[in-house]
Motif scaffolding. Structure first.
Motif, mmCIF file in Angstrom:
data_model
loop_
_atom_site.group_PDB
_atom_site.id
_atom_site.type_symbol
_atom_site.label_atom_id
_atom_site.label_comp_id
_atom_site.label_asym_id
_atom_site.label_seq_id
_atom_site.Cartn_x
_atom_site.Cartn_y
_atom_site.Cartn_z
ATOM 1 N N TRP A 155 0.810 -3.410 -10.746
ATOM 2 C CA TRP A 155 1.184 -2.853 -9.443
ATOM 3 C C TRP A 155 0.085 -1.972 -8.867
ATOM 4 N N ARG A 156 -0.719 -1.377 -9.773
ATOM 5 C CA ARG A 156 -1.900 -0.645 -9.262
ATOM 6 C C ARG A 156 -2.867 -1.655 -8.626
ATOM 7 N N THR A 157 -3.092 -2.781 -9.318
ATOM 8 C CA THR A 157 -4.032 -3.796 -8.826
ATOM 9 C C THR A 157 -3.561 -4.382 -7.493
ATOM 10 N N LEU A 158 -2.259 -4.408 -7.293
ATOM 11 C CA LEU A 158 -1.710 -4.931 -6.027
ATOM 12 C C LEU A 158 -1.727 -3.872 -4.919
ATOM 13 N N GLY A 159 -2.104 -2.638 -5.278
ATOM 14 C CA GLY A 159 -2.249 -1.594 -4.250
ATOM 15 C C GLY A 159 -1.062 -0.656 -4.136
ATOM 16 N N ALA A 160 -0.049 -0.860 -5.003
ATOM 17 C CA ALA A 160 1.128 0.023 -4.949
ATOM 18 C C ALA A 160 0.884 1.256 -5.814
ATOM 19 N N ASN A 161 1.878 2.139 -5.835
ATOM 20 C CA ASN A 161 1.787 3.374 -6.641
ATOM 21 C C ASN A 161 2.883 3.290 -7.710
ATOM 22 N N PRO A 162 2.568 2.711 -8.900
ATOM 23 C CA PRO A 162 3.622 2.444 -9.894
ATOM 24 C C PRO A 162 4.001 3.680 -10.701
ATOM 25 N N THR A 163 5.263 3.743 -11.108
ATOM 26 C CA THR A 163 5.702 4.831 -11.993
ATOM 27 C C THR A 163 6.621 4.262 -13.071
ATOM 28 N N PRO A 164 6.304 4.521 -14.360
ATOM 29 C CA PRO A 164 7.124 3.969 -15.447
ATOM 30 C C PRO A 164 8.425 4.763 -15.577
ATOM 31 N N MET A 165 9.530 4.076 -15.880
ATOM 32 C CA MET A 165 10.828 4.756 -15.975
ATOM 33 C C MET A 165 11.784 3.898 -16.774
ATOM 34 N N SER A 166 12.694 4.545 -17.519
ATOM 35 C CA SER A 166 13.695 3.795 -18.263
ATOM 36 C C SER A 166 14.652 3.087 -17.290
ATOM 37 N N GLU A 213 0.826 -1.213 0.000
ATOM 38 C CA GLU A 213 0.000 0.000 0.000
ATOM 39 C C GLU A 213 0.863 1.268 0.000
ATOM 40 N N GLY A 214 0.676 2.099 -1.011
ATOM 41 C CA GLY A 214 1.361 3.396 -1.056
ATOM 42 C C GLY A 214 2.826 3.338 -1.455
ATOM 43 N N LEU A 215 3.368 2.139 -1.666
ATOM 44 C CA LEU A 215 4.783 2.052 -2.067
ATOM 45 C C LEU A 215 4.935 2.525 -3.506
ATOM 46 N N LYS A 216 5.903 3.399 -3.739
ATOM 47 C CA LYS A 216 6.180 3.863 -5.123
ATOM 48 C C LYS A 216 7.080 2.828 -5.785
ATOM 49 N N ILE A 217 6.539 2.121 -6.767
ATOM 50 C CA ILE A 217 7.281 1.054 -7.446
ATOM 51 C C ILE A 217 7.583 1.466 -8.880
ATOM 52 N N ARG A 218 8.851 1.433 -9.249
ATOM 53 C CA ARG A 218 9.219 1.717 -10.641
ATOM 54 C C ARG A 218 8.866 0.523 -11.484
ATOM 55 N N THR A 219 8.261 0.783 -12.658
ATOM 56 C CA THR A 219 8.009 -0.309 -13.601
ATOM 57 C C THR A 219 8.633 0.054 -14.933
ATOM 58 N N MET A 220 8.722 -0.927 -15.816
ATOM 59 C CA MET A 220 9.126 -0.639 -17.192
ATOM 60 C C MET A 220 8.049 0.228 -17.827
ATOM 61 N N GLN A 221 8.368 0.822 -18.958
ATOM 62 C CA GLN A 221 7.391 1.681 -19.647
ATOM 63 C C GLN A 221 6.401 0.765 -20.354
ATOM 64 N N ASN A 222 5.453 0.242 -19.593
ATOM 65 C CA ASN A 222 4.555 -0.787 -20.112
ATOM 66 C C ASN A 222 3.227 -0.755 -19.372
ATOM 67 N N PRO A 223 2.093 -0.629 -20.107
ATOM 68 C CA PRO A 223 0.787 -0.429 -19.444
ATOM 69 C C PRO A 223 0.331 -1.594 -18.580
ATOM 70 N N ILE A 224 0.725 -2.830 -18.937
ATOM 71 C CA ILE A 224 0.273 -3.974 -18.115
ATOM 72 C C ILE A 224 1.008 -3.966 -16.784
ATOM 73 N N HIS A 225 2.299 -3.643 -16.815
ATOM 74 C CA HIS A 225 3.050 -3.608 -15.546
ATOM 75 C C HIS A 225 2.483 -2.521 -14.634
ATOM 76 N N LEU A 226 2.043 -1.421 -15.210
ATOM 77 C CA LEU A 226 1.402 -0.373 -14.391
ATOM 78 C C LEU A 226 0.122 -0.927 -13.777
ATOM 79 N N ASP A 227 -0.667 -1.651 -14.579
ATOM 80 C CA ASP A 227 -1.913 -2.247 -14.060
ATOM 81 C C ASP A 227 -1.628 -3.290 -12.983
#
Ligand code: KDG
Length: 363
Positions: free
Chosen positions: A213-224, A197-211
């Motif tokens: 970590w959002r679905t798991l309750g984290a706060n995802p951000t795409p980044m190179s 909950e509320g953890l800022k998680i970096r993901t690849m620049q990819n819409p499914i990875h954003l979904d």
């Protein structure tokens, strides 16, 4: 109560981090360096196959990757260079670049299209905007075992995807392994989605990875990937997810205290050539690059799989707190992420998902 200024406390103040954190970081980096040296990679195999006749011309091939020199990916690239230079009798020279020296995944792909770079091997995830069918590989828990991924990638579906990706100025000639992704973070030992909950998680620049970590309750951000280590070090993000090999070869254990073995997504690398360079090559050398890419992929899989357990141990020895989920805890993550399949089924194509799942299950 007057406090005695501890030695180096001014350093801590300048670094804006409490002295304790600095000491821990120093301790972590010392043991991290020690752990870094530990794991042996399988020796680079002998070159298989005969010398290939060319057209008498010499060719220079620059091959750029995003991971570091101590990654399984770079080891695979060293084997590729050995094969191509030996079997072209020195008429093709391979220059290797690592750590995104010539650009990150997307910059390298653009450079291939422009003809300013000859080869690269990005993850499929950042390329989903160019090749939407690649999104299927970002679905969580798609491949229970690595061999399931091999069956699909080395089979009819994998071949078809290489042909489809041989367009837009690119020629796709093989698959390799980035691997199963694991979560790391600097804040909390994660064993269930609610811990995120509320953890800022970096993901690849990819819409499914954003979904995911959002679905798991984290706060995802795409980044190179090229920006990730600094973002972790400066607490721009709390965590990230990558295979064990990358966590170690990119020294994420120096800036992350916790890791959770989630195995939540298997990411392939795809080996690409610039179409402009490809069309200059005689057919015999095109065949040679295809064979070398196949050998590189097989060897890289062997390297990343043979080292995985030892790397986990090295990271634990370096001070990382590693959480291994029980099967029940894994099921909670799988159930929580089922909606991602529903969300993406139509966009990816239910037929492709079903074909991959059945191909993966065939023994
Ligand atoms: O170039 C390196 C990337 O391909 C690879 O590391 C991607 O897994 C990846 C990430 O997290 O960006």
């Amino acid at each position: 109560m007057k406090t005695t200024a501890l030695p180096f406390s001014h350093l801590a103040q300048r670094a804006g981090r409490p002295l304790a954190a600095l000491v821990t970081a120093a301790a972590m980096s010392f043991t991290a360096v020690a752990a870094h040296a530990a794991t042996e990679m399988p020796p680079i195999p002998e070159v298989q196959g005969d010398v290939v006749e060319g057209d008498g011309n010499d060719y220079n091939l620059k091959f750029n990757i995003g991971l570091t020199q101590s990654s399984a990916q770079y080891r695979g690239l060293e084997y590729f260079k050995k094969i191509v230079e030996a079997r072209s009798d020195g008429h093709i020279t391979v220059e290797m670049f690592h750590s995104a020296q010539l650009g990150d995944d997307l910059q390298s792909v653009s450079a291939l299209q422009a003809g300013t770079l000859e080869m690269t091997a990005p993850s499929t995830s950042p390329m989903v905007s160019m090749f939407p069918q690649f999104a299927v590989f970002d679905l969580p828990f798609l491949f229970p075992q690595p061999e399931d991924a091999d069956r699909v990638l080395d089979g009819e579906i994998g071949q078809q995807m290489l042909e489809e990706a041989s367009s837009k100025g690119l020629v796709a000639i093989g698959w390799a392994e980035n691997g199963y992704r694991q979560l790391t973070d600097s804040t909390v030992a994660v064993s269930e989605p609610s811990d995120l909950e509320g953890l800022k998680i970096r993901t690849m620049q990819n819409p499914i990875h954003l979904d995911i970590w959002r679905t798991l309750g984290a706060n995802p951000t795409p980044m190179s990937f090229a920006e990730l280590f600094t973002a972790l070090e400066q607490n721009v993000v709390d965590g990230q997810e990558n295979p064990w090999n990358t966590i170690k070869s990119s020294r994420f254990n120096e800036v992350q205290q916790y890791a959770t073995e989630t195995n939540h997504v298997y990411t392939p690398f795809i080996t690409l050539v610039s179409e402009r360079f490809w069309n200059r090559l005689p057919e015999s050398y095109q065949g040679l690059l295809r064979e070398a890419a196949g050998d590189m992929g097989d060897y890289e899989r062997e390297v990343s799989r043979s080292m995985s357990d030892q790397i986990k141990q090295d990271l634990a020895d370096s001070g990382m707190e590693i959480t291994t989920l029980t099967p029940e805890q894994v099921s909670v993550f799988q159930e929580t992420l089922e909606p991602v399949y529903a969300q993406w089924r139509d966009k990816i194509g239910g037929d492709l998902i079903d074909r991959i799942r059945s191909a993966a299950e065939q023994q």
